[in-house]
Design a protein around this motif. Structure first.
Motif, PDB file in Angstrom:
ATOM      1  N   THR A 133      92.804  87.913 163.253  1.00 54.39           N
ATOM      2  CA  THR A 133      93.788  87.658 164.308  1.00 54.39           C
ATOM      3  C   THR A 133      94.695  88.850 164.568  1.00 54.39           C
ATOM      4  N   ALA A 134      94.472  89.954 163.858  1.00 54.55           N
ATOM      5  CA  ALA A 134      95.340  91.131 163.973  1.00 54.55           C
ATOM      6  C   ALA A 134      95.328  91.697 165.385  1.00 54.55           C
ATOM      7  N   ASP A 135      96.500  92.158 165.808  1.00 55.55           N
ATOM      8  CA  ASP A 135      96.656  92.838 167.102  1.00 55.55           C
ATOM      9  C   ASP A 135      97.423  94.126 166.821  1.00 55.55           C
ATOM     10  N   VAL A 136      96.718  95.250 166.802  1.00 52.60           N
ATOM     11  CA  VAL A 136      97.324  96.498 166.366  1.00 52.60           C
ATOM     12  C   VAL A 136      98.432  96.968 167.308  1.00 52.60           C
ATOM     13  N   LYS A 137      98.425  96.519 168.548  1.00 48.46           N
ATOM     14  CA  LYS A 137      99.462  96.929 169.495  1.00 48.46           C
ATOM     15  C   LYS A 137     100.782  96.195 169.258  1.00 48.46           C
ATOM     16  N   ASP A 138     100.746  95.169 168.444  1.00 46.02           N
ATOM     17  CA  ASP A 138     101.931  94.350 168.185  1.00 46.02           C
ATOM     18  C   ASP A 138     102.431  94.633 166.775  1.00 46.02           C
ATOM     19  N   PHE A 139     103.635  95.196 166.662  1.00 50.84           N
ATOM     20  CA  PHE A 139     104.196  95.497 165.351  1.00 50.84           C
ATOM     21  C   PHE A 139     104.351  94.235 164.490  1.00 50.84           C
ATOM     22  N   ASN A 140     104.383  93.081 165.147  1.00 47.79           N
ATOM     23  CA  ASN A 140     104.603  91.827 164.433  1.00 47.79           C
ATOM     24  C   ASN A 140     103.314  91.182 163.940  1.00 47.79           C
ATOM     25  N   HIS A 141     102.162  91.798 164.172  1.00 49.05           N
ATOM     26  CA  HIS A 141     100.926  91.030 163.996  1.00 49.05           C
ATOM     27  C   HIS A 141      99.867  91.732 163.169  1.00 49.05           C
ATOM     28  N   TRP A 142     100.132  91.941 161.917  1.00 46.33           N
ATOM     29  CA  TRP A 142      99.172  92.159 160.830  1.00 46.33           C
ATOM     30  C   TRP A 142      98.524  93.535 160.719  1.00 46.33           C
ATOM     31  N   GLY A 143      98.401  94.304 161.782  1.00 44.13           N
ATOM     32  CA  GLY A 143      97.763  95.606 161.647  1.00 44.13           C
ATOM     33  C   GLY A 143      96.452  95.702 162.404  1.00 44.13           C
ATOM     34  N   ILE A 144      95.505  96.469 161.848  1.00 44.02           N
ATOM     35  CA  ILE A 144      94.252  96.720 162.544  1.00 44.02           C
ATOM     36  C   ILE A 144      93.270  95.575 162.285  1.00 44.02           C
TER      37      ILE A 144
END
Length: 404
Positions: free
Chosen positions: A47-58
């Motif tokens: 579920t990671a979203d690298v563009k979102d600092f709030n969302h887990w990473g790559i």
């Protein structure tokens, strides 16, 4: 080769350099890459979203796709050919009893009044960040009318430059001394030069602007560490600058765990990422994706990761982070010690990891030139080379007549 005439006033004697990995090393790497495993699926990496600092990473998907491309379609030899299409040199430079072998790429001008310009990269970048800039300049000018001597060093520990001493500490001020000795030794001591930097290069440029007599002006595209001045209220900032500060705060709260690891556990992370090309791909690839306005092509990311792998750059290059996040940090927020009295320029990009407002930056130096952009991120020269060249040209055109 055009643009390869070293200035006659140079006291250093650089030797031509050719980038080349042996066929044996290339084959060994390809085998290692093939058998490097990707970690198992998890809720986070699915579920990671690298563009979102709030969302887990790559994401695991991106790493898997990039690994497959690396194995089946990527060609490092093409990148070597591109590197070698420019004049490349190495030269010994002594500092604190240690001999550095410094690599640099250059476009030397034959124009008598050409302005010397040092372009300084950071992490996870390298001199590769500026190849697009060199493309623009080489297409636009001939050696006879190029307005700059463009020097792009591999900072100590990065790429084809050797690392700092193994038996003593080394820091950002040390990098600045080495860069200054390079520029002065190339014949630019009397007339001076301009330093331009982003990321670690922005700190090196600031040190040069303060400590080096030969450095006459500084242009930055990163000014991280500057705090809100008491006399600059938030409502005095533009809407774009206020949105940029949200990004800055997100980076400070959720995006700099990598830097704390670099600064507090450099031995551990250095050994971990030197053991697997896929691990290095995930660690470095995340930053290029998250810190850029538009995600770079996968080949461009792989160029940087592959250079890091073949040159063992990762464990050698992260020593500056000990100054920022180590046990005894001496973070370079521009207090009185690092106020740049010389002419300073600043280019603002909305997707920089720390888009610091103009009024804040003006408290850290003699800000005489500014340009705010509507696009662009952390890797300004790599992302938008034509705009980067325009910024540098306009800044130098404005300040050089007053400092030369």
């Amino acid at each position: 080769m055009s643009f390869d005439t070293i200035p006659s006033k140079a006291s250093l004697k650089p030797k031509p350099f050719n980038a080349h990995v042996s066929d044996e090393d290339l084959k060994s790497f390809q085998t290692l890459l093939k058998y490097s495993r990707i970690g198992p699926k998890t809720y986070e990496n699915l579920t990671a979203d690298v563009k979102d600092f709030n969302h887990w990473g790559i994401s695991r998907e991106w790493v898997a796709d990039a690994k497959q491309h690396w194995e089946t379609k990527y060609d490092w030899r093409k990148t070597e050919d591109r590197i070698n299409s420019y004049p490349n040199f190495t030269v010994p430079i002594e500092d604190s009893g240690f001999e550095f072998q410094i690599h640099f790429t250059a476009l030397f001008s034959k124009k008598p009044d050409a302005v010397p310009l040092a372009l300084l990269h950071g992490w996870p970048g390298s001199f590769l960040e500026f190849l697009g800039t060199l493309d623009v300049l080489r297409e636009k000018y001939k050696p006879e009318d190029l307005p700059f001597h463009v020097i792009v060093p591999s900072l100590p520990g990065y790429g084809y430059s050797n690392g700092p001493p193994l038996d003593k500490d080394f820091d950002t001020e040390g990098i600045a001394r080495v860069v200054d000795k390079l520029m002065v030794g190339l014949g630019f001591g009397d007339g001076g030069y301009v330093a331009q930097g982003g990321d670690v290069g922005s700190f090196v440029s600031r040190v040069l602007g303060v400590n080096s007599e030969a450095c006459k002006a500084v242009h930055l595209n990163l000014a991280i560490g500057i705090q809100q001045p008491d006399d600059v209220p938030m409502d005095a900032l533009s809407k774009e600058e206020q949105e940029g500060l949200v990004r800055y705060n997100n980076f400070g709260n959720l995006g700099n765990a990598y830097a704390r690891e670099h600064g507090t556990r450099p031995s551990t992370i250095g050994l971990v990422l030197s053991s697997s090309p896929v691990a290095l791909l995930a660690w470095v690839g995340e930053k290029f994706l998250q810190w850029s306005d538009e995600s770079p092509p996968v080949d461009e990311i792989l160029d940087s990761v592959t250079l890091y792998w073949y040159t063992d750059s990762f464990p050698r290059a992260i020593f500056p982070y000990r100054q920022f996040f180590g046990p005894k940090p001496t973070f370079f927020h521009p207090d009185a010690q690092w106020y740049i009295k010389k002419p300073m320029g600043y280019s603002w990009h909305p997707k920089e990891l720390a888009p610091v407002p103009k009024a804040w930056v003006a408290k850290s130096g003699n800000l005489v030139w500014y340009r705010g952009h509507t696009e662009g991120g952390h890797f300004a020269a790599m992302e938008r080379p034509k705009y980067f060249v325009k910024d540098v040209e306009d800044f130098v055109k404005e300040v050089w007549p007053t400092v030369k």
